[in-house]
Design an enzyme around this catalytic site. Structure first.
Site, PDB file in Angstrom:
ATOM      1  N   SER A 180      -3.220  10.912 -97.299  1.00  0.00           N
ATOM      2  CA  SER A 180      -4.114  10.368 -98.322  1.00  0.00           C
ATOM      3  C   SER A 180      -5.034  11.466 -98.828  1.00  0.00           C
ATOM      4  O   SER A 180      -5.021  12.585 -98.314  1.00  0.00           O
ATOM      5  CB  SER A 180      -4.939   9.213 -97.746  1.00  0.00           C
ATOM      6  OG  SER A 180      -5.912   9.743 -96.873  1.00  0.00           O
ATOM      7  N   LYS A 181      -5.836  11.097 -99.811  1.00  0.00           N
ATOM      8  CA  LYS A 181      -6.684  12.092-100.484  1.00  0.00           C
ATOM      9  C   LYS A 181      -7.598  12.839 -99.516  1.00  0.00           C
ATOM     10  O   LYS A 181      -7.967  13.976 -99.768  1.00  0.00           O
ATOM     11  CB  LYS A 181      -7.525  11.421-101.564  1.00  0.00           C
ATOM     12  CG  LYS A 181      -6.692  11.013-102.764  1.00  0.00           C
ATOM     13  CD  LYS A 181      -7.530  11.045-104.040  1.00  0.00           C
ATOM     14  CE  LYS A 181      -6.685  10.738-105.262  1.00  0.00           C
ATOM     15  NZ  LYS A 181      -6.715   9.340-105.648  1.00  0.00           N
TER      16      LYS A 181
END
Ligand code: GLU
Length: 479
Positions: A253-254
């Site tokens: 994820s980011k």
């Protein structure tokens, strides 16, 4: 004649192209090319609120940058157009009606409150929640009454209760107890189809032979197979690829770094290095040689060689690989791409050849092209601002002597004779009785570049040229 292989990537434009979708696209592309088949792009934008044109553009641009050109798609059309789901709502309606007419689906008038109650009851009784199917057998009168009350119907598919088995080309034989799935919605009350329904209609209409996608869709597959069967359509082959995890084994994820292909490219990962790296997320070359062009990967690719396990996105490996591609790239091509990261400088100070020399001189330690901005800084402008380490060297007692004598050295250089220049520099560094050769070089480097690390000093001399070298040395001497 064997059936033509047809595969697709079907992104939902609710974000920029994610590396997971890019990997799925790549595997579909590789399989299509390997089998001499067709790679189709379809936009799954039934969720109109979350979809946007900007994301569609980002997805198209990112796929193109990776070299994954499609044979049919929204922008280029094809025999099964339209390739955008929002343009096909009437088609989904038609098939939903067919399922209703044949008794495979029914209208459901349950309100959200009623559904929530059902769910709560299941939670209280500690059993899995499955829609009860209470609208399955409504009479025409009951339906009319609900309509009069202003209720809007969704259409639910009658999910058969059975043990459904299918063979997945990557995961092997799988089986599911579909009684735990319940009758699921295929058309929402606003007339738009759900993912599980639209995807089947499209894959069927577009004659897809293989569905290659992430394993997060495995649990949808029994529902989709049941719809194919109800429509009397041929069920395609399925191949579910493991997930991509971050190095800490959680979903990528980011917070781990970039996740959109366009962000990687913006940071200066070369698309060809990125594609090569992404191919290795689940696929392994038969000869163990990891650096390969797209054509070499196609030649070696098969679905059987994809691992059923999850893969780890190793940022370090991507950096290493990108560095390898940067170093092996032709200098003029590398410079062409690097210029994007040098726009803040006055590039007209140099000819094209000199700019190529500049890029070549700093490329060795570079892992991403955006590092070029800082790496070439000292080649531009008249003066440099020494950093702390460089200033320390310039403040050392021996610096004055080294710099004064280096003026003569520079004056003695023939700037067109690189080898001669290197020789003179080598002799110069050893010509001091009380200063170590390393410190001699550091002093000159500090004066010329304002740093202690960077390109080969001989390249710095040649690129800066006589006037600028003398200017910077004199400046460092306080003249
Ligand atoms: N639109 C779906 C997604 O982006 C496609 C899934 C599929 O390939 O069936 O996840």
């Amino acid at each position: 004649m064997a059936e033509e292989v047809r595969v697709r990537i079907a992104p939902s434009p609710s974000g920029n192209l994610h590396v997971g979708t890019a990997r799925t696209a790549l595997f579909n592309y590789l399989f299509a090319k390997k089998m001499g088949g067709k790679f189709v792009l379809r936009v799954e934008d039934t969720d109109l609120e979350r979809s946007s044109d900007a994301y569609i553009k980002n997805i198209f641009d990112s796929l193109k940058a990776m070299g994954l050109n499609w044979d049919e798609g929204p922008d280029i059309g094809g025999p099964y157009a339209p390739y955008t789901q929002s343009e096909k709502f009437d088609v989904y309606k038609k098939y939903a009606k067919e399922l209703l007419d044949k008794g495979f689906a029914y209208e459901c008038f349950c309100t959200q409150e009623e559904l929530d109650e059902e769910k709560q009851r299941a939670i209280d009784e500690k059993r899995p929640h499955v829609y009860s199917g209470r609208c399955r057998d409504l009479t025409e009168e009951e339906k009319a009454k609900f309509r009069r009350e202003g209720r809007k119907a969704v259409i639910r598919f009658k999910m058969p209760s059975k043990i459904m088995k299918f063979h997945d080309l990557i995961k092997g034989d799988l089986e599911f107890d579909t009684s735990l799935m319940g009758d699921f919605v295929i058309m929402k009350s606003n007339g738009s189809p759900t993912y599980n329904f639209a995807v089947v209609i499209d894959d069927m209409q577009m004659a897809m032979t293989h569905i290659i996608r992430g394993e997060d869709h495995i649990s949808n597959t029994p529902k989709q197979i049941a719809i194919y069967e109800a429509l009397g359509a041929k069920v395609p082959e399925f191949a579910h690829v493991g997930m991509i995890l971050a190095p800490d084994r959680t979903k990528l994820s980011k917070r781990h770094g970039a996740t959109a292909v366009s962000d990687f490219i913006e940071q200066g990962y070369l698309p060809e290095a990125f594609v090569n790296f992404v191919a290795l997320l689940g696929w392994a070359p038969s000869d163990g040689v990891e650096i390969k062009t797209l054509d070499e990967i196609i030649a070696d690719f098969s679905l059987e060689s994809i691992s059923p396990s999850n893969s780890i996105f190793e940022f370090d490996k991507l950096n290493w690989m990108n560095g390898q591609y940067i170093r092996s790239m032709d200098n003029s091509e590398l410079t062409r791409r690097a210029l994007k990261y040098m726009q803040q400088y006055n590039l007209s100070e140099y000819s094209t050849e000199k700019l190529e020399e500049i890029v070549a001189s700093v490329k060795e330690p570079i892992t991403v092209l955006s590092e070029i901005t800082d790496a070439v800084e000292y080649y531009f402008g008249e003066d440099v601002q020494p950093n702390i380490e460089a200033q320390d060297i310039l403040n050392a007692p021996e610096a004055k002597d080294v710099l004064s004598r280096s003026i003569n050295l520079v004056n003695s250089f023939d700037f067109s004779d690189h080898d001669g220049l290197v020789e003179k520099l080598m002799a110069f560094r050893k010509s001091f009785e009380n200063v170590k050769p390393k410190n001699v070089m550091w002093t000159i480097r500090a004066a010329l570049t304002g740093r202690l690390r960077g390109a080969e000093l001989s390249a710095v001399f040649t690129i800066l040229g006589k006037e600028r070298c003398l200017h910077r040395i004199k400046k460092a001497l306080g003249e």
